[in-house]
Write a protein that holds these residues in place. Structure first.
Motif, PDB file in Angstrom:
ATOM      1  N   LEU A   2      25.898   4.170  35.193  1.00 16.82           N
ATOM      2  CA  LEU A   2      26.375   5.076  34.159  1.00 16.82           C
ATOM      3  C   LEU A   2      27.882   5.208  34.212  1.00 16.82           C
ATOM      4  N   ARG A  61      15.459  14.769  28.109  1.00 17.54           N
ATOM      5  CA  ARG A  61      15.412  13.760  29.183  1.00 17.54           C
ATOM      6  C   ARG A  61      16.607  12.815  29.093  1.00 17.54           C
ATOM      7  N   ASP A  62      16.965  12.446  27.875  1.00 20.16           N
ATOM      8  CA  ASP A  62      18.110  11.555  27.692  1.00 20.16           C
ATOM      9  C   ASP A  62      19.394  12.178  28.216  1.00 20.16           C
ATOM     10  N   TRP A  63      19.581  13.471  27.970  1.00 17.45           N
ATOM     11  CA  TRP A  63      20.767  14.165  28.482  1.00 17.45           C
ATOM     12  C   TRP A  63      20.784  14.113  30.006  1.00 17.45           C
ATOM     13  N   VAL A  64      19.644  14.416  30.617  1.00 16.80           N
ATOM     14  CA  VAL A  64      19.557  14.419  32.084  1.00 16.80           C
ATOM     15  C   VAL A  64      19.827  13.015  32.626  1.00 16.80           C
ATOM     16  N   ASP A  65      19.300  12.013  31.941  1.00 14.07           N
ATOM     17  CA  ASP A  65      19.482  10.617  32.330  1.00 14.07           C
ATOM     18  C   ASP A  65      20.946  10.182  32.184  1.00 14.07           C
ATOM     19  N   GLY A  66      21.664  10.781  31.236  1.00 18.26           N
ATOM     20  CA  GLY A  66      23.079  10.485  31.069  1.00 18.26           C
ATOM     21  C   GLY A  66      23.399   9.225  30.298  1.00 18.26           C
ATOM     22  N   ARG A  67      22.446   8.689  29.569  1.00 15.76           N
ATOM     23  CA  ARG A  67      22.680   7.464  28.807  1.00 15.76           C
ATOM     24  C   ARG A  67      22.690   7.692  27.299  1.00 15.76           C
ATOM     25  N   ARG A  68      22.241   8.863  26.881  1.00 15.67           N
ATOM     26  CA  ARG A  68      22.105   9.154  25.448  1.00 15.67           C
ATOM     27  C   ARG A  68      22.300  10.657  25.264  1.00 15.67           C
ATOM     28  N   THR A  93      26.574   3.207  28.979  1.00  9.44           N
ATOM     29  CA  THR A  93      26.491   2.517  30.272  1.00  9.44           C
ATOM     30  C   THR A  93      27.667   1.562  30.419  1.00  9.44           C
TER      31      THR A  93
END
Length: 180
Positions: A2, A61-68, A93
């Motif tokens: 990331l 979930r995307d926010w937590v994942d940091g990709r979207r 990314t």
């Protein structure tokens, strides 16, 4: 891997505020997706409360994942703020040369420059938050003339026509915006 961020601030511009989607947005999300024009240009159907919950859970979930990073777009109105759209920064990314910007505007808010204001706010936020991002892409199907106009209003420059690929049946346009 990331890209590291340097600013957690939420984007905004005069008259429009962006914030994370939340459970309280469920009914307005379903209402927005009743619009056949919006459904034509989006990939994930949201026609029931259950589908809206899945959509909202995915955005979180995307926010937590940091990709979207998916934002609810709120417009200032006389009686407060009203949900009028969605804007998203996709594929943040190191492996992707340029994250992609996406958006939609609720039918009741079209024609008031909501999309250009939201995309501009998101673009400024992306360049500020992710110092390694030097370019953003905005992709749309060739027959989506409104998206072409939004890209131009936001300073994205047409780069090329892309061949059709699932889930989109027609060729597309790629517009880019370079960090200033």
């Amino acid at each position: 891997m990331l890209i590291e961020s340097r600013s957690p601030d939420m984007p905004s511009t005069p008259g429009v505020t962006l914030r994370q989607w939340c459970a309280d947005d469920l009914d307005e999300l379903v209402r927005a997706y009743r619009d056949p024009i919006l459904r034509r240009w989006t990939r994930v159907p949201v026609t029931t409360a259950a589908e809206a919950r899945r959509w909202l859970d995915g955005a979180l979930r995307d926010w937590v994942d940091g990709r979207r990073y998916t934002f609810a777009v709120l417009e200032e109105q006389n009686d407060g703020r009203r949900l009028v759209g969605n804007v998203v920064l996709k594929a943040v990314t190191r492996q992707r040369p340029a994250p992609e910007v996406g958006y939609w505007t609720a039918s009741w808010a079209r024609g008031r420059a909501v999309a250009p204001r939201a995309v501009t706010a998101l673009s400024r936020w992306a360049f500020d938050r992710f110092p390694e991002v030097t370019r953003l892409d905005l992709l749309h199907q060739v027959d989506n003339v409104a998206s072409c106009r939004v890209a131009q209003k936001c300073g994205f420059v047409f780069q090329e026509t892309l061949p059709a690929r699932p889930p989109f049946p027609l060729d597309g346009h790629r517009h880019t915006l370079d960090a200033r």
